[in-house]
Structures are given as C-alpha cells and as structure tokens.
Scaffold this motif. Structure first.
Motif, PDB file in Angstrom:
ATOM      1  N   LYS A  52       1.138  -0.922  -0.433  1.00 23.52           N
ATOM      2  CA  LYS A  52       0.324  -0.029   0.146  1.00 23.52           C
ATOM      3  C   LYS A  52       1.302   0.822  -0.383  1.00 23.52           C
ATOM      4  N   GLU A  53       0.470   1.914  -0.761  1.00 23.47           N
ATOM      5  CA  GLU A  53       1.538   3.338  -0.687  1.00 23.47           C
ATOM      6  C   GLU A  53      -0.416   4.422  -0.803  1.00 23.47           C
ATOM      7  N   ASN A  54       0.331   5.563  -0.255  1.00 30.74           N
ATOM      8  CA  ASN A  54      -0.845   6.717   0.345  1.00 30.74           C
ATOM      9  C   ASN A  54      -2.220   5.412   0.655  1.00 30.74           C
ATOM     10  N   THR A  55      -3.477   5.590  -0.847  1.00 28.86           N
ATOM     11  CA  THR A  55      -4.377   5.748  -0.591  1.00 28.86           C
ATOM     12  C   THR A  55      -4.490   4.173  -1.688  1.00 28.86           C
ATOM     13  N   ARG A  56      -3.369   4.039  -2.292  1.00 24.00           N
ATOM     14  CA  ARG A  56      -3.080   2.887  -3.180  1.00 24.00           C
ATOM     15  C   ARG A  56      -2.531   1.424  -3.054  1.00 24.00           C
ATOM     16  N   SER A  57      -3.292   0.555  -3.804  1.00 23.16           N
ATOM     17  CA  SER A  57      -2.693  -0.964  -2.792  1.00 23.16           C
ATOM     18  C   SER A  57      -2.491  -1.203  -4.704  1.00 23.16           C
TER      19      SER A  57
END
Length: 132
Positions: A52-57
């Motif tokens: 996961k990066e910030n809100t994106r996976s």
C-alpha cells in the motif's frame, strides 16, 4: 475510458519477462489478486504480496526463472475475452492450451478458476486469458 486491469496485468508481466525483471508492480483489484493467486498456485510466479502506498494498493509479483540463462517460466500470456468482445465457454468447450501444458484462466460464478477446476466443477464462464 475503460480500464482493462487484466490486460494491464498481462502486459506488465510480458514486458517484465522480456527485460528479465524479477518483480512486477500492478494496481491491485479483486480480479488481479485472484489471477495472481492462480499464477502462484500453478507455479508461474514465486511470490505474491500486496503493498500500500498512500490510498492506493499494488500487487508485487515475483517472477520465476530457471537456469543460468534466466529463462522465464511464463513463456507467453494471451488475453482472450476483451471489454469489446467477451468470450464465454461452457465446461465441455473450454480449450486446452498446448495440449494441457498451459492453463486457461476463467471467470465463473464460483470466482476466478483454472480450466481444470472449471471442468472438474462442471462450470463454464468467461475466458480471461491463456498462460503457457
């Protein structure tokens, strides 16, 4: 604009095989997770993990190679059913890839399965792709 996540995944894996990359990063969706799990079960990839990066996976696939020459286990992937032309098959007419050496990945009412599982459960569905 239509986003074809399976085609994006297939293209990313194919491109990574050409440059002999060890990992591939793909946007995570339920479909790509299921296809990735099938590739892991069938032995085409070594590892599958979610990042996961910030809100994106994202899914990170670790590709599998053999020998010193790093020959990929995945020789080719081919997208069959596309957003503009869906291809469906019943369990009797599911094609065999290379006489059973490759796999067909289908989207069925029981989830995303391989051709062997679909024949065993006697269910048909949409043919997503061929892997060999």
């Amino acid at each position: 604009m239509v986003n074809d996540t399976v085609a994006n995944m297939i293209t990313s894996i194919r491109n990574a095989n050409v440059i002999e990359a060890t990992t591939v990063r793909i946007p995570a969706t339920n479909t790509t997770k299921d296809v990735g799990k099938i590739l892991l079960q069938e032995g085409f990839i070594t590892n599958l993990r979610e990042h996961k990066e910030n809100t994106r996976s994202f899914l990170i696939l670790t590709l599998k190679y053999r020998g010193r020459k790093k020959k990929p286990y995945i020789t080719n992937l081919k997208r069959i059913s596309k957003p503009g032309l869906r291809i469906y098959s019943n369990h009797r007419e599911i094609p065999k890839v290379l006489g059973g050496m490759g796999i067909v990945i289908l989207s069925t009412s029981s989830g995303i399965v391989t051709d062997r599982e679909a024949r065993q459960k006697q269910i048909g569905g949409e043919i997503l792709c061929y892997v060999w």
